[in-house]
Scaffold this motif. Sequence first.
Motif, short mmCIF file in Angstrom:
data_model
loop_
_atom_site.label_atom_id
_atom_site.label_comp_id
_atom_site.label_asym_id
_atom_site.label_seq_id
_atom_site.Cartn_x
_atom_site.Cartn_y
_atom_site.Cartn_z
N THR A 27 35.34 9.93 30.62
CA THR A 27 33.87 9.86 30.63
C THR A 27 33.37 9.56 32.04
N TYR A 28 34.00 8.58 32.70
CA TYR A 28 33.58 8.22 34.06
C TYR A 28 33.74 9.40 35.02
N ARG A 29 34.89 10.07 34.91
CA ARG A 29 35.16 11.20 35.82
C ARG A 29 34.07 12.25 35.67
N ALA A 30 33.70 12.55 34.43
CA ALA A 30 32.71 13.60 34.19
C ALA A 30 31.28 13.10 34.48
N PHE A 31 30.94 11.93 33.99
CA PHE A 31 29.55 11.44 34.07
C PHE A 31 29.19 11.00 35.49
N LYS A 32 30.12 10.32 36.15
CA LYS A 32 29.84 9.83 37.50
C LYS A 32 30.29 10.83 38.57
N GLY A 33 30.99 11.87 38.17
CA GLY A 33 31.47 12.88 39.12
C GLY A 33 32.45 12.31 40.12
N GLY A 58 36.37 11.45 41.63
CA GLY A 58 37.70 12.04 41.67
C GLY A 58 38.79 10.99 41.58
N THR A 59 38.49 9.78 42.05
CA THR A 59 39.51 8.73 42.13
C THR A 59 39.28 7.69 41.05
N PHE A 60 40.15 7.64 40.08
CA PHE A 60 40.06 6.64 39.01
C PHE A 60 41.48 6.21 38.67
N SER A 61 41.75 4.92 38.73
CA SER A 61 43.09 4.42 38.35
C SER A 61 42.95 3.40 37.25
N LEU A 62 43.71 3.61 36.20
CA LEU A 62 43.79 2.63 35.13
C LEU A 62 44.83 1.60 35.59
#
Lengths: 200, 252
Positions: free
Chosen positions: A117-123, A125-129
């Motif tokens: 959701t974050y990747r798509a909604f906030k546009g 590229g960098t997200f790490s769980l």
Amino acid sequence: MTAKTRIMAVAMIATGLLSLASPSLAHKLHEKGAAVAVANAPLWVTPSRDWNQLSGRIGKYAETWTLDGGQLNDVTFYGGIPAGESLVRERSKKHDPLPKFTAETLLIEVPELVERTYRAFKGIGTFSLISTDPAPFLGKDGVRFTYEYTDDDELTRKGEARAAIIGGKLYMMTFDAPRLNYFGKTIADYRALADSATLR
Amino acid sequence: MSLKRCSFWLGLVLSMGIFAIAPADAQERSAVRQGFQLATNSNKRILVFPPSVRVGAQSTGGMFEPNAEWTERAKMNIQGALKILQAKLGNQVIVAPDADGDQARNLHEHMSLFAAISQAVIEYQFFVGNRLPTKKRDNKAEIFDWSMGQSVANLPGADSADYALFIYNKDAYGSTGRKMLQMVAMLGGVGVTSGEHVGYAGLIDLKTGDLLWLNADGAMGGDVREVDGADKRVAQLLEDFPGSQIGKAAQQ
């Protein structure tokens, strides 16, 4: 594109821009110690300090609180998202679809739902769980996870969330803040808010 | 639907939104932390970091599209203008040493944090119609309390200065489509902006990270791609810098 469709497109963009620019209703104060229901749900919290509720909503089932502005500290409550719904409002079902919470979504899959959701909604590229652990939320089995991402404002933010699936609906609280100064300064207030959460 | 009818609906939609766009004049642009004063020649050392400059185009939908050539030109112009004006800040100026690798990344992140804080101040404390209730309370008590945190003490050059000057600029020039939108919107009697010209200048206490002075505006003047425009921009950003004569000189 014909003249008619061009004007319609411009009108749609104008409407979108105006709705973004509109401050709409005033932001609301939630005072320390006063229990309150959030996100149009039977989800109650008792703040341990004064918080501001932002007037705009990012989704039908969402409500956002902040101390200094959404850029600097953002607590979002998701109050019982039913199967088939996205976490936040889709800008365009056709061009910009968001992942949905479904009847088959497992608790362990919720962090991934947040990431997509974050990747798509906030546009972004960098997200790490960073971590995912079992932890009770609202008195039920739940999950607690942490993450980090860099937004298009080039600022790295840290996040922590708690979630539970109760009666087929997703209840969740997220906290997002810049990793510099703001996350560490407010995480204890967020945790106190999450600890106070109950379903009535 | 006829074009005439389209225009009517567009006009109606835009007219309904006329109150949604606040006049920029109603907004504060500058603030000082309670109790902070900086006299001219007070032996305080001001560390000046290279300004953050981003220049590009604004698409019809308002998205920022970076332009490397414009950015380079603007960066050169702004740095040139700052070099002249920093001598008039009224106190000793230290130019920050070049940073690379992790130090450069850390400085960039702090600059992004400065921009986010400035944006939050504009949106939630300066903008009268949109103040957060807790910030309204602060305003009544004349409290201006924002901080970047103590990590600023580790920035390159911080150990040899008292304060740091952060400058952030983002300029998006309206594309043809955006300008068309602006013209059509004008028919409906409301202003849709074409282009975004954001400029923030802030003085930070290098021990605490506290924001001591901020001049922040979402609608700056001066085309930073031109030398004259950049001169105007930097003068505007520093016009009421504590302890300086820049504002007074500009008025004369």
